[in-house]
Design an enzyme around this catalytic site. Structure first.
Site, PDB file in Angstrom:
ATOM      1  N   SER A 137       0.864  -1.174   0.000  1.00 53.46           N
ATOM      2  CA  SER A 137       0.000   0.000   0.000  1.00 53.46           C
ATOM      3  C   SER A 137       0.898   1.220   0.000  1.00 53.46           C
ATOM      4  O   SER A 137       2.109   1.110   0.161  1.00 53.46           O
ATOM      5  CB  SER A 137      -0.883   0.000   1.241  1.00 53.46           C
ATOM      6  OG  SER A 137      -0.076   0.161   2.384  1.00 53.46           O
ATOM      7  N   LYS A 138       0.290   2.367  -0.176  1.00 62.37           N
ATOM      8  CA  LYS A 138       1.056   3.617  -0.216  1.00 62.37           C
ATOM      9  C   LYS A 138       1.980   3.702   0.991  1.00 62.37           C
ATOM     10  O   LYS A 138       3.142   4.084   0.890  1.00 62.37           O
ATOM     11  CB  LYS A 138       0.080   4.806  -0.201  1.00 62.37           C
ATOM     12  CG  LYS A 138      -0.061   5.420  -1.583  1.00 62.37           C
ATOM     13  CD  LYS A 138       0.511   6.834  -1.582  1.00 62.37           C
ATOM     14  CE  LYS A 138       1.146   7.207  -2.891  1.00 62.37           C
ATOM     15  NZ  LYS A 138       0.226   7.464  -3.968  1.00 62.37           N
ATOM     16  N   ARG A 139       1.429   3.350   2.165  1.00 57.25           N
ATOM     17  CA  ARG A 139       2.223   3.452   3.384  1.00 57.25           C
ATOM     18  C   ARG A 139       3.296   2.367   3.453  1.00 57.25           C
ATOM     19  O   ARG A 139       4.332   2.546   4.065  1.00 57.25           O
ATOM     20  CB  ARG A 139       1.309   3.353   4.596  1.00 57.25           C
ATOM     21  CG  ARG A 139       1.061   4.684   5.260  1.00 57.25           C
ATOM     22  CD  ARG A 139       0.260   4.581   6.544  1.00 57.25           C
ATOM     23  NE  ARG A 139      -0.722   3.500   6.549  1.00 57.25           N
ATOM     24  CZ  ARG A 139      -0.608   2.413   7.285  1.00 57.25           C
ATOM     25  NH1 ARG A 139       0.444   2.241   8.062  1.00 57.25           N
ATOM     26  NH2 ARG A 139      -1.526   1.476   7.252  1.00 57.25           N
ATOM     27  N   LYS A 140       2.983   1.226   2.832  1.00 58.43           N
ATOM     28  CA  LYS A 140       3.894   0.097   2.984  1.00 58.43           C
ATOM     29  C   LYS A 140       4.603  -0.258   1.692  1.00 58.43           C
ATOM     30  O   LYS A 140       4.322  -1.257   1.054  1.00 58.43           O
ATOM     31  CB  LYS A 140       3.121  -1.114   3.506  1.00 58.43           C
ATOM     32  CG  LYS A 140       2.712  -0.944   4.951  1.00 58.43           C
ATOM     33  CD  LYS A 140       2.294  -2.253   5.553  1.00 58.43           C
ATOM     34  CE  LYS A 140       0.791  -2.367   5.616  1.00 58.43           C
ATOM     35  NZ  LYS A 140       0.317  -3.710   5.815  1.00 58.43           N
TER      36      LYS A 140
END
Ligand code: GLU
Length: 486
Positions: A256-259
């Site tokens: 994901s964007k964060r990960k």
């Protein structure tokens, strides 16, 4: 498929956002496969979903591919014999092809309103059955269709999914994959706005552009049986399919964007070199079959094969990328880094306009062998340009106690005594003094380094002193003494 056909593969991004690792990995595997097989690598822009179009995505996709060295043989900007390569410029082709399928009885016009479709769905959900279009318009009479068309009733075109069939295809990575045709809806080929759906445009173009192998992420597996039926309806031979393994974040979850789902340009900004990202992406699902990891472009092309692509999920390991980047960074000629690095130094405010190239190269050479990211060359380099404003706390406790004033006095004497301020002379002078005064060399080295750089770790001290120069070195030692006595 006949074996003498020239291999043609494509990367077909939708300009709905920036190029992320998943997309870049797909592009890269297509590129490697084409190069390995002596085939063509096409770029095709799938921009028929106007609602999800992102204005500057296209330029960034082109820039990202070029930065990674994934130059396409055919496609936007370079042209080719199968263009145009942007789907929104091919709308008439899809319209014609849809008419052809309607004519041959493989597709039909559907006039159902979205309200009706929602009702059907709600009914299906209530009764707990499978959801999907109830095929009502399949059986409209020719008169009904004509009347609707005359009245301009909005409609879509749907594919007639044959009943009671097992749809199978041979995935080059996963083996045979089967679907029951009951599980497939009568999919829309042309939307009410006359734009084709992804399925229609993708299949028509792969055929029209003579694509031999479709290599794409495994999120498209469920689309493939629909595509197989569409090829069948057209009477075309489908290409070979290979679905690349999913990429997971380091904790095993979805990217994901964060990960970790950074864009290619984020990596660039983060100080990753294109050759390192290339090498790293190549190993996301593929391995050469031996224990090599750091591989040049040529080696990777020579070793690449779909047999060594694993169906198992690949984990994005940033630490490995950093390690790999460090290896490539150490090998880079300083001259190739100078523009980027100097502009980072400017951004930090350490230098103004001009910088002596020779000085910049010396600094880069010194730091690159111990850095992991290009940005480290800026983050850890302040002392090559400005005096330390502070001293690392733990190191200062150890090396800048009251007794350090005398030690720094001795150090000043050593330095003052060196006429030709080269690292070999500095080295010799430090060794001589340590010996003659019977003190440990480290007792001279640590306080010197801390006084000059403000930190306890860095490149070889004597080389660093030579680069920084005698006057500045003396000035900084004096400053350190004042700091201790403050
Ligand atoms: N346009 C699709 C995408 O954005 C292409 C999928 C495919 O390669 O068939 O990924």
């Amino acid at each position: 498929m006949s074996t003498e056909k020239k291999v043609r593969v494509r990367f077909a991004p939708s300009p709905t956002g920036y190029l992320h690792v998943g997309g870049a990995r797909s592009a890269l595997f297509n590129f490697l496969f084409a190069r390995r097989m002596g085939g063509d690598f096409l770029l095709r822009i799938e921009d028929t979903d106007r609602t999800r179009f992102v204005e500057d995505a296209l330029t960034e996709i082109y820039d990202s591919l070029k930065w990674l060295g994934l130059n396409w043989d055919e496609g936007p900007a370079v042209g080719g014999g199968y263009g145009p390569y942007v789907q929104s410029e091919r709308l008439d082709i899809y319209g014609r092809m849809a008419d052809q399928l309607i004519g041959s009885g493989h597709a039909y016009r559907c006039f159902c309103t979205s309200e009706r479709l929602a009702e059907v769905r709600a009914e299906q959900e209530k009764s707990g059955g499978a959801t999907g279009y109830d095929k009502r318009c399949r059986n409209l009479s020719a008169e009904e269709v004509d009347k609707n068309l005359k009245e301009g009733v909005p409609h879509v075109v749907r594919l007639k999914i044959p009943e009671g069939r097992t749809v199978a295809f041979e995935d080059l990575i996963r083996g045979r994959i089967e679907y029951k045709s009951e599980a497939l809806d009568d999919l829309v080929l042309i939307k009410a706005d006359k734009f084709p759906t992804y399925h229609m445009a993708n299949v028509v173009d792969d055929h029209e552009m003579a694509i031999t192998h479709v290599l794409r992420g495994d999120e498209w597996i469920a689309s493939t049986p629909r595509h197989v039926l569409l090829y069948e309806a057209f009477g075309w031979e489908p290409p070979a399919f290979a679905h690349l393994p999913v990429i997971l974040s380091p904790d095993g979850g979805k990217l994901s964007k964060r990960k970790g789902a950074a864009s290619v340009m984020d990596y660039k900004r983060g100080g990753i070199l294109p050759e390192a990202l290339f090498n790293f992406l190549a190993l996301l699902g593929w391995a050469p079959g031996d224990d090599r990891e750091k591989m040049s472009l040529e080696e990777t092309i020579a070793a690449f094969s779909l047999e060594h692509v694993s169906p198992k999920a690949a984990v994005l390991d940033e630490k490995k990328l950093e390690w790999m980047n460090g290896q490539y960074l150490a090998e880079r000629k300083a001259e190739t880094l100078i523009d980027d690095v100097v502009s980072m130094w400017k951004d930090k405010g350490w230098i103004n306009d001009g910088i002596d190239n020779e000085y910049a190269i010396k600094v880069i050479d010194m730091l690159k062998v111990r850095s992991r990211r290009v940005t480290d060359l800026a983050d850890s380099a302040s002392y090559f340009f400005i005096d330390p404003v502070d001293y690392e706390e733990k190191a200062a406790k150890k090396h800048f106690g009251p007794e350090a004033v005398e030690r720094l006095g001795l150090i000043t004497k050593i330095i003052e005594g060196i006429d030709d301020f080269t690292h070999t002379n500095i080295d010799a002078a430090y060794h001589n003094t340590a010996e003659s005064q019977n003190i440990q060399l480290s007792a001279l080295i640590h306080p010197t380094r801390l006084a000059i750089s403000g930190v306890s770790a860095g490149p070889g001290l004597f080389e660093m002193m030579e680069v920084i120069g005698k006057d500045v070195v003396l000035k900084r030692i004096d400053k350190a003494v004042k700091w201790i006595n403050r």
